[in-house]
Write a protein that holds these residues in place. Structure first.
Motif, PDB file in Angstrom:
ATOM      1  N   ILE A 186     -51.355  43.226 -41.788  1.00  0.00           N
ATOM      2  CA  ILE A 186     -50.842  44.421 -40.693  1.00  0.00           C
ATOM      3  C   ILE A 186     -51.670  44.105 -40.069  1.00  0.00           C
ATOM      4  O   ILE A 186     -51.781  45.149 -38.719  1.00  0.00           O
ATOM      5  CB  ILE A 186     -49.419  45.207 -40.894  1.00  0.00           C
ATOM      6  N   GLU A 187     -53.209  44.006 -39.719  1.00  0.00           N
ATOM      7  CA  GLU A 187     -53.635  44.458 -38.866  1.00  0.00           C
ATOM      8  C   GLU A 187     -53.842  43.321 -38.139  1.00  0.00           C
ATOM      9  O   GLU A 187     -53.873  43.228 -36.872  1.00  0.00           O
ATOM     10  CB  GLU A 187     -55.346  44.048 -39.300  1.00  0.00           C
ATOM     11  N   ASP A 188     -53.145  41.906 -38.322  1.00  0.00           N
ATOM     12  CA  ASP A 188     -52.332  41.241 -37.404  1.00  0.00           C
ATOM     13  C   ASP A 188     -51.379  41.746 -36.401  1.00  0.00           C
ATOM     14  O   ASP A 188     -50.354  42.373 -37.720  1.00  0.00           O
ATOM     15  CB  ASP A 188     -52.168  39.737 -38.063  1.00  0.00           C
ATOM     16  N   ALA A 200     -48.361  43.347 -38.174  1.00  0.00           N
ATOM     17  CA  ALA A 200     -47.671  44.906 -38.127  1.00  0.00           C
ATOM     18  C   ALA A 200     -46.290  44.645 -37.080  1.00  0.00           C
ATOM     19  O   ALA A 200     -45.566  46.258 -37.213  1.00  0.00           O
ATOM     20  CB  ALA A 200     -48.579  45.548 -36.723  1.00  0.00           C
ATOM     21  N   ARG A 201     -45.888  44.841 -36.237  1.00  0.00           N
ATOM     22  CA  ARG A 201     -44.484  43.760 -35.697  1.00  0.00           C
ATOM     23  C   ARG A 201     -43.381  43.648 -36.343  1.00  0.00           C
ATOM     24  O   ARG A 201     -42.431  44.687 -36.134  1.00  0.00           O
ATOM     25  CB  ARG A 201     -44.639  42.747 -34.170  1.00  0.00           C
ATOM     26  N   ALA A 219     -44.081  43.939 -39.862  1.00  0.00           N
ATOM     27  CA  ALA A 219     -43.734  44.978 -40.618  1.00  0.00           C
ATOM     28  C   ALA A 219     -42.575  46.518 -40.109  1.00  0.00           C
ATOM     29  O   ALA A 219     -41.770  47.486 -40.876  1.00  0.00           O
ATOM     30  CB  ALA A 219     -45.121  45.388 -40.856  1.00  0.00           C
ATOM     31  N   GLN A 220     -43.099  46.496 -38.567  1.00  0.00           N
ATOM     32  CA  GLN A 220     -42.341  48.509 -38.073  1.00  0.00           C
ATOM     33  C   GLN A 220     -40.672  47.675 -37.580  1.00  0.00           C
ATOM     34  O   GLN A 220     -39.823  49.125 -38.426  1.00  0.00           O
ATOM     35  CB  GLN A 220     -42.595  48.075 -36.812  1.00  0.00           C
ATOM     36  N   PHE A 221     -40.716  46.713 -37.742  1.00  0.00           N
ATOM     37  CA  PHE A 221     -39.047  45.663 -36.818  1.00  0.00           C
ATOM     38  C   PHE A 221     -38.156  46.172 -39.124  1.00  0.00           C
ATOM     39  O   PHE A 221     -37.689  47.130 -38.675  1.00  0.00           O
ATOM     40  CB  PHE A 221     -38.896  45.056 -36.035  1.00  0.00           C
ATOM     41  N   MET A 222     -39.533  45.828 -39.811  1.00  0.00           N
ATOM     42  CA  MET A 222     -38.494  46.224 -41.385  1.00  0.00           C
ATOM     43  C   MET A 222     -38.503  47.182 -41.832  1.00  0.00           C
ATOM     44  O   MET A 222     -37.040  47.548 -41.964  1.00  0.00           O
ATOM     45  CB  MET A 222     -38.686  44.669 -42.372  1.00  0.00           C
TER      46      MET A 222
END
Length: 145
Positions: free
Chosen positions: A95-97, A101-102, A104-107
């Motif tokens: 999630i450094e990418d 990260a976007r 992962a946040q949505f999920m």
């Protein structure tokens, strides 16, 4: 959430005729699960995914269930959606990418809790709900067959 209440109404309608009310997802047979997923889960998840990214306008059963969605031969977790890192350390590197990260946040903010609620399952928590709904109900992790 207003979507959950609409989903609950559709769920009750899909299970009409059950003497003791709606059937828990885990107790449904294949036909009942298919109807529930088609009439409740897909429309709600499609709405969330389209809000996140318009390319999901064509979202279908195959988006999550892969090629086997058309004939019921799929398995979950699906090997046809992105695999997740197998360790916490690898996940944090992943999630450094910014795009990862976007996602992962949505999920974690929308998909994970909404799916758990729709399925009548607790959200995974290692202490209070170790068998709860988690990312690994849909996604395989690296190295998993």
């Amino acid at each position: 959430m207003k979507h959950i209440s609409i989903a609950a109404c559709l769920f009750v309608a899909a299970c009409e005729g059950e003497p003791d009310g709606p059937i828990a997802y885990e107790d449904m047979d294949f036909a009942q699960r298919h109807a529930f997923m088609s009439e409740v889960v897909l429309p709600q998840m499609k709405e969330a995914f389209v809000r996140f990214d318009a390319r999901f306008e064509s979202m279908s059963c195959a988006t999550c269930h892969g090629d086997g969605a058309s004939d019921g031969s799929y398995a979950m977790p699906s090997p046809q959606i992105p695999r997740l890192p197998a360790t916490e350390e690898a996940f944090f590197e992943y999630i450094e990418d910014p795009e990862h990260a976007r996602w992962a946040q949505f999920m974690s903010d929308e998909v994970w809790p909404d799916m758990a609620e729709l399925l009548g399952a607790p959200v995974y928590d290692p202490k209070t709900a170790p068998d709860g709904f988690s990312c690994s109900n849909c996604h395989m992790v690296e190295g998993q067959r």
